[in-house]
Each structure stands twice: as structure tokens, then as C-alpha cells.
Design an enzyme around this catalytic site. Structure first.
Site, PDB file in Angstrom:
ATOM      1  N   ASP A 291      -0.601   0.364  -5.248  1.00 52.14           N
ATOM      2  CA  ASP A 291      -1.672   0.799  -4.432  1.00 52.14           C
ATOM      3  C   ASP A 291      -2.833   0.724  -5.561  1.00 52.14           C
ATOM      4  OD1 ASP A 291      -1.591   3.088  -2.082  1.00 52.14           O
ATOM      5  OD2 ASP A 291      -3.263   3.374  -3.249  1.00 52.14           O
TER       6      ASP A 291
ATOM      7  N   CYS B  36      -1.279   3.925  10.979  1.00 51.94           N
ATOM      8  CA  CYS B  36      -0.966   5.019  11.862  1.00 51.94           C
ATOM      9  C   CYS B  36      -2.365   5.324  12.765  1.00 51.94           C
ATOM     10  CB  CYS B  36      -0.878   6.387  11.097  1.00 51.94           C
ATOM     11  SG  CYS B  36      -2.079   6.661   9.945  1.00 51.94           S
TER      12      CYS B  36
ATOM     13  N   ASP C 153       1.417  -1.275   4.482  1.00 55.82           N
ATOM     14  CA  ASP C 153       1.126  -0.112   5.499  1.00 55.82           C
ATOM     15  C   ASP C 153      -0.409   0.361   5.147  1.00 55.82           C
ATOM     16  OD1 ASP C 153       1.404   2.265   6.958  1.00 55.82           O
ATOM     17  OD2 ASP C 153       2.277   3.532   5.171  1.00 55.82           O
TER      18      ASP C 153
ATOM     19  N   CYS D 146       0.979  -1.115   0.133  1.00 57.00           N
ATOM     20  CA  CYS D 146       0.110  -0.034  -0.138  1.00 57.00           C
ATOM     21  C   CYS D 146       0.890   1.226   0.096  1.00 57.00           C
ATOM     22  CB  CYS D 146      -0.902  -0.022   1.390  1.00 57.00           C
ATOM     23  SG  CYS D 146      -1.898  -1.471   1.258  1.00 57.00           S
TER      24      CYS D 146
ATOM     25  N   LYS E 243       7.331   6.038   2.102  1.00 57.16           N
ATOM     26  CA  LYS E 243       8.015   4.747   2.749  1.00 57.16           C
ATOM     27  C   LYS E 243       8.857   4.257   1.697  1.00 57.16           C
ATOM     28  CE  LYS E 243       5.031   4.580   6.854  1.00 57.16           C
ATOM     29  NZ  LYS E 243       3.981   5.475   6.000  1.00 57.16           N
TER      30      LYS E 243
HETATM   31  C1  LIG Z   1      -1.484   4.372   4.949  1.00 56.56           C
HETATM   32  S1  LIG Z   1      -1.660   4.767   3.176  1.00 56.56           S
HETATM   33  C2  LIG Z   1       0.074   4.202   2.567  1.00 56.56           C
HETATM   34  C3  LIG Z   1       1.064   5.330   3.006  1.00 56.56           C
HETATM   35  C4  LIG Z   1       2.434   4.984   2.114  1.00 56.56           C
HETATM   36  N1  LIG Z   1       2.737   3.782   2.666  1.00 56.56           N
HETATM   37  C5  LIG Z   1       3.401   6.018   2.486  1.00 56.56           C
HETATM   38  O1  LIG Z   1       4.198   5.826   3.234  1.00 56.56           O
HETATM   39  O2  LIG Z   1       3.342   7.124   1.837  1.00 56.56           O
HETATM   40  C6  LIG Z   1      -2.754   3.421   2.834  1.00 56.56           C
HETATM   41  C7  LIG Z   1      -2.534   3.220   1.274  1.00 56.56           C
HETATM   42  O3  LIG Z   1      -3.315   1.903   1.043  1.00 56.56           O
HETATM   43  C8  LIG Z   1      -3.875   2.223  -0.426  1.00 56.56           C
HETATM   44  N2  LIG Z   1      -4.825   1.126  -0.466  1.00 56.56           N
HETATM   45  C9  LIG Z   1      -6.024   0.740   0.252  1.00 56.56           C
HETATM   46  N3  LIG Z   1      -6.545  -0.309  -0.206  1.00 56.56           N
HETATM   47  C10 LIG Z   1      -5.783  -1.122  -0.946  1.00 56.56           C
HETATM   48  C11 LIG Z   1      -5.636  -2.257  -1.479  1.00 56.56           C
HETATM   49  N4  LIG Z   1      -6.562  -3.140  -1.493  1.00 56.56           N
HETATM   50  N5  LIG Z   1      -4.774  -2.637  -2.350  1.00 56.56           N
HETATM   51  C12 LIG Z   1      -3.689  -1.516  -2.412  1.00 56.56           C
HETATM   52  N6  LIG Z   1      -3.581  -0.533  -1.836  1.00 56.56           N
HETATM   53  C13 LIG Z   1      -4.701  -0.210  -1.266  1.00 56.56           C
HETATM   54  C14 LIG Z   1      -4.768   3.599  -0.378  1.00 56.56           C
HETATM   55  O4  LIG Z   1      -4.978   3.885  -1.562  1.00 56.56           O
HETATM   56  C15 LIG Z   1      -3.645   4.271   0.421  1.00 56.56           C
HETATM   57  O5  LIG Z   1      -2.805   4.969  -0.570  1.00 56.56           O
END
Ligand SMILES: C[S@@+](CC[C@H](N)C(=O)[O-])C[C@H]1O[C@@H](n2cnc3c(N)ncnc32)[C@H](O)[C@@H]1O
Length: 422
Positions: free
Chosen positions: A270, A366, A315, A248, A254
Site C-alpha cells: 500500500d 467499490c 483493489d 492496494c 481482502k
Molecule cells: C479500496 S482501498 C483497498 C482496500 C483493501 N484492499 C481492503 O480490502 O481492505 C485502496 C487502497 O489503495 C491504496 N493506494 C492508493 N494508491 C496506491 C498506489 N499507487 N499504490 C499502492 N496502493 C495505493 C490506498 O492507500 C488504499 O489503502
């Protein structure tokens, strides 16, 4: 200048944006659309983030300061903004009161001048008693209840930390410049910063700053990333030649950190294409690149070629209850927790088969809520025979404000190697 709201343009923008955010719109999008730049934008952000963080307190104060009965919504919003500036701004009280009284004209409500003047002056007269009564009203019931259940002794500290503005954490891009060199550059420009003892690339500035004022921003010398978020890549400790899945990944904080530490085979996934575009832009700015893919991480057949990953960073999307001090609008959107927890469990179970025997997975959120964190991981460990936890003192639940960092949760898991019991 971030700690005051000088100028009618600013107050007009604040009066337009604040009710929209209270009604559920995203603050960062609206700030981008406000047309304000530089120090004016920073002042607007200071005012709106602060008023949102304190909106429970401000509403409670107004309950005491106004006569019972229906009030005009725009004037209520104006009074909240004015009270916030009186509580935290650095301009003289009389100037703040005069400016917000005049601001009634900006929304075509000059009739309210007397009321605004009377409410703000009464607040200044009765301030100590009123402030003390209002703090417990700062968090919505759904959240306060959960924090009290999960943290019977720490919840007041958490609530207070959520009401403080966060410092600015930077991660120096070690591929471009060393932390010492960057700190010296900041110092030359008049910005004092502090080195974090436990994070080798981190610098902490006491106050927020528009990123374009940071030396070498356009050239990717530095990224904005809270200390708690910087722990992810440090804990995962990528090695050159390892296949790594960042499940994610967007907007890529990250991912960039993993790459800057030497990871050279990262698949960044993502499910949201526009967010993945932001990741690509961020990597490009920092002189980094990697393979990216829009996909549902839990559906491994849609992106996985069958070669196992040595390490996975998950994440997960979450309630974001650990980063309220940076995103106070979270106080105004109750999340659908059962749906989020289901999704987190689905992602964890979904990516696990792609992890190599002996490989490691870092689960991160978070969030401060045990159902998204420790309880979810325990449930996974109970049912996944080839999974065990790796003890790492940096993992576990981290609370906002501890070591000046955001609230985060980390669990480092390991898949048993072939023939080995978990
Ligand atoms: C907490 S954020 C990640 C932040 C990122 N790791 C960073 O450090 O910038 C969670 C991310 O998960 C993505 N997401 C949600 N459901 C998902 C899925 N089923 N598969 C992949 N990504 C997903 C969201 O679009 C979002 O961008």
C-alpha cells in the site's frame, strides 16, 4: 440502543461533529475522537450516518419549513438532526421534539427554542406530502446525473438503496472457528444472524453492533466485511504455493481473507504507511501474517524481485460510490474523477508486467461509475494484446442492496500463456 438519541451528552457531541463532517472532515475519525463508547457511540453513529445519508432530503425539507432568508448555521444543523430522528427514531415524537428544542441551550442559542419547536411541529403536521417531495434531493447533482446516465432504469433503486442503513456482514475466520459454530455463539448471545448461501464464511446481522460485543473479536474469530468485498478472495481462489500480489491492500480486509483461504505467499502493498499499519494490526488480531511493503504499486521496480506473480488483486482507489449506505459522507465530497481514473489505469498498466504468463488479475473497485470500471477495463483489453477477460458470473457491476451487499465492480483478467494468443 441505536435508534434514538437519549441524553444531552449525545446531542452535544452530535452538534459538534455534524457541521464538521458537512464541512469535509471524516466521520469515522471524529467518532473516534468523540470520547463516546459502546451504545452511546453506536447511537451517535446511527444519528450522524443517517443524517449525512439524508442531508439532501433534510435540506430540502427545511427549505419548505423555514421562511426564506439567512439562517443560523448551528440551528440549521440542529434542525437536520432533529428531523432525522423524527423520521427514523423509535422514541415518541413529543420526546424527540422536546429534547431537540432544549438542545438549543447546548450551543448557547436558547433564543431559537420557539423556532425549533414550530418547525418540528409543522413537519409532523405536514409530513406525508413533504417527505414525498424531498427524496430526489438526497444526492448531489454531480452524482445523480452520472447515475441517471449510467443506469437509466435502475437509478431510483440505487438512490433508495443508498439511503438505507446497511446490515452488518461478518466473515468468520475459518482458521479459528466454523461458520456454524460462530452462528451458534451469536445466537447464545441473543444475536440472530443469517447465513449467506453464496459465500461460505459470511453471516449477516440485520443491524450494526459494536465489534467488541462480537464473541471472540479480540481473538480474531471474525472480521467485519461486506459480502461484496468477500467476493474478491473467492473469485481469485488462491492456492497454496502461489505467489500473490495484493497491490492496494490496506486496511487489509481482502488480504486477511486470502490468507484465511490458504494463500501462503502474499505480498501486501500500500502506498499509505499508516493504513498498512492498520493492516498489520488486523492480521495480527486474526492470527495471520504476511510480507508487507509501503510502495507505489505501479512502480514495480521499487518492490518486485522479478519472480512473476501467479495472481494479482488490484483493489484500486476509487470514488467509493458503491458504499454510500455505509459511508454517507461520500455524498459530501465530490471526487476528482479524471484524476482517479488516470490513477486506476496507471495502476492496472503498472502491475500487469509482474503477472506470470497464464496468471490472473482481479480488478476491483467499490464504485458504480462506468469510467472507473467497465470502460476502463475495456480500454485496457483493447490495448493490452496479452490480456483477456475470464467469464465469471460473480464479476461485473454489482449494485448496492443487491443480495444485501454493497455496490462493487469486479473484472477477472488473464494473461496469455507463452506462445498463446490472447
Ligand atoms: C479500496 S482501498 C483497498 C482496500 C483493501 N484492499 C481492503 O480490502 O481492505 C485502496 C487502497 O489503495 C491504496 N493506494 C492508493 N494508491 C496506491 C498506489 N499507487 N499504490 C499502492 N496502493 C495505493 C490506498 O492507500 C488504499 O489503502
Amino acid at each position: 440502543m441505536t435508534e434514538g438519541v437519549q441524553g444531552a451528552r449525545l446531542r452535544r457531541a452530535a452538534l459538534a461533529v455534524y457541521p464538521a463532517v458537512l464541512a469535509g472532515e471524516r466521520l469515522d475519525f471524529l467518532l473516534d475522537r468523540s470520547g463516546l463508547r459502546g451504545s452511546e457511540r453506536a447511537s451517535l453513529q446511527w444519528l450522524l450516518s443517517g443524517a449525512l445519508r439524508e442531508s439532501g432530503i433534510l435540506q430540502e425539507l427545511l427549505q419548505h419549513l423555514l421562511r426564506p432568508g439567512k439562517q443560523d448555521e448551528q440551528i440549521l444543523a440542529l434542525l437536520q438532526l432533529a428531523l432525522f430522528e423524527l423520521r427514523h427514531g423509535q422514541r415518541p415524537d413529543f420526546a424527540i421534539v422536546n429534547d431537540w428544542v432544549s438542545a438549543s441551550q447546548l450551543v448557547g442559542k436558547s433564543w431559537a427554542k420557539g423556532l425549533i419547536n414550530a418547525v418540528l411541529r409543522r413537519y409532523l403536521r405536514e409530513r406525508p406530502g413533504l417527505d414525498a417531495d424531498a427524496v430526489s434531493a438526497s444526492h448531489p447533482d454531480w452524482l445523480l446525473q452520472r447515475l441517471q446516465d449510467a443506469y437509466p432504469t435502475d437509478w431510483p433503486t440505487i438512490v433508495r438503496a443508498n439511503l438505507q442503513a446497511a446490515p452488518l456482514w461478518l466473515r468468520v475466520n475459518r482458521r479459528r472457528i466454523s461458520r456454524d459454530q460462530y452462528q451458534a455463539l451469536l445466537q447464545e448471545q441473543g444475536h440472530a444472524s443469517q447465513r449467506c448461501a453464496t459465500l461460505p464464511d459470511a453471516l449477516i446481522l440485520p443491524q450494526s453492533l459494536p465489534v467488541r460485543e462480537l464473541p471472540g473479536w479480540e481473538d480474531g474469530w471474525v472480521a467485519v466485511q461486506d459480502g461484496a468485498a468477500q467476493l474478491a478472495a473467492e473469485i481469485l481462489a488462491p492456492q497454496a504455493g502461489e505467489r500473490i500480489l495484493d497491490a492496494c491492500a490496506a486496511p487489509g480486509g481482502k488480504t486477511a481473507h486470502l490468507l484465511s483461504l490458504g494463500a501462503d505467499d502474499v505480498l501486501a502493498l500500500d502506498s499509505a504507511a499508516p493504513r498498512l499499519q492498520r493492516l498489520e494490526v488486523a492480521l495480527q488480531r486474526q492470527g495471520l501474517s504476511t510480507q508487507t511493503r509501503v510502495a507505489d504499486a505501479a512502480q514495480i521496480s521499487s518492490y518486485w524481485d522479478g519472480r512473476p506473480f501467479h495472481a494479482i488483486l488490484l483493489d484500486a482507489p476509487c470514488s467509493a460510490t458503491g458504499i454510500i449506505r455505509r459511508h454517507p459522507d461520500i455524498l459530501h465530497h465530490a471526487p476528482d474523477l479524471p484524476r482517479l481514473c488516470q490513477e486506476q489505469a496507471r495502476l492496472l498498466r503498472g502491475v500487469w508486467p509482474a503477472l506470470a504468463p497464464g496468471g490472473r488479475l482481479l480488478y476491483a473497485t467499490c464504485s458504480l461509475l462506468p469510467e472507473e470500471n467497465e470502460l476502463l477495463v475495456q480500454d485496457f483489453l483493447h490495448t493490452q494484446a496479452d490480456a483477456c477477460r475470464v467469464d465469471d458470473p460473480r464479476c461485473g457491476q454489482r449494485l448496492p442492496g443487491q443480495e444485501e451487499m454493497d455496490g462493487f465492480y469486479y473484472a477477472l483478467l488473464r494473461k496469455s500463456a507463452a506462445g498463446e494468443a490472447a
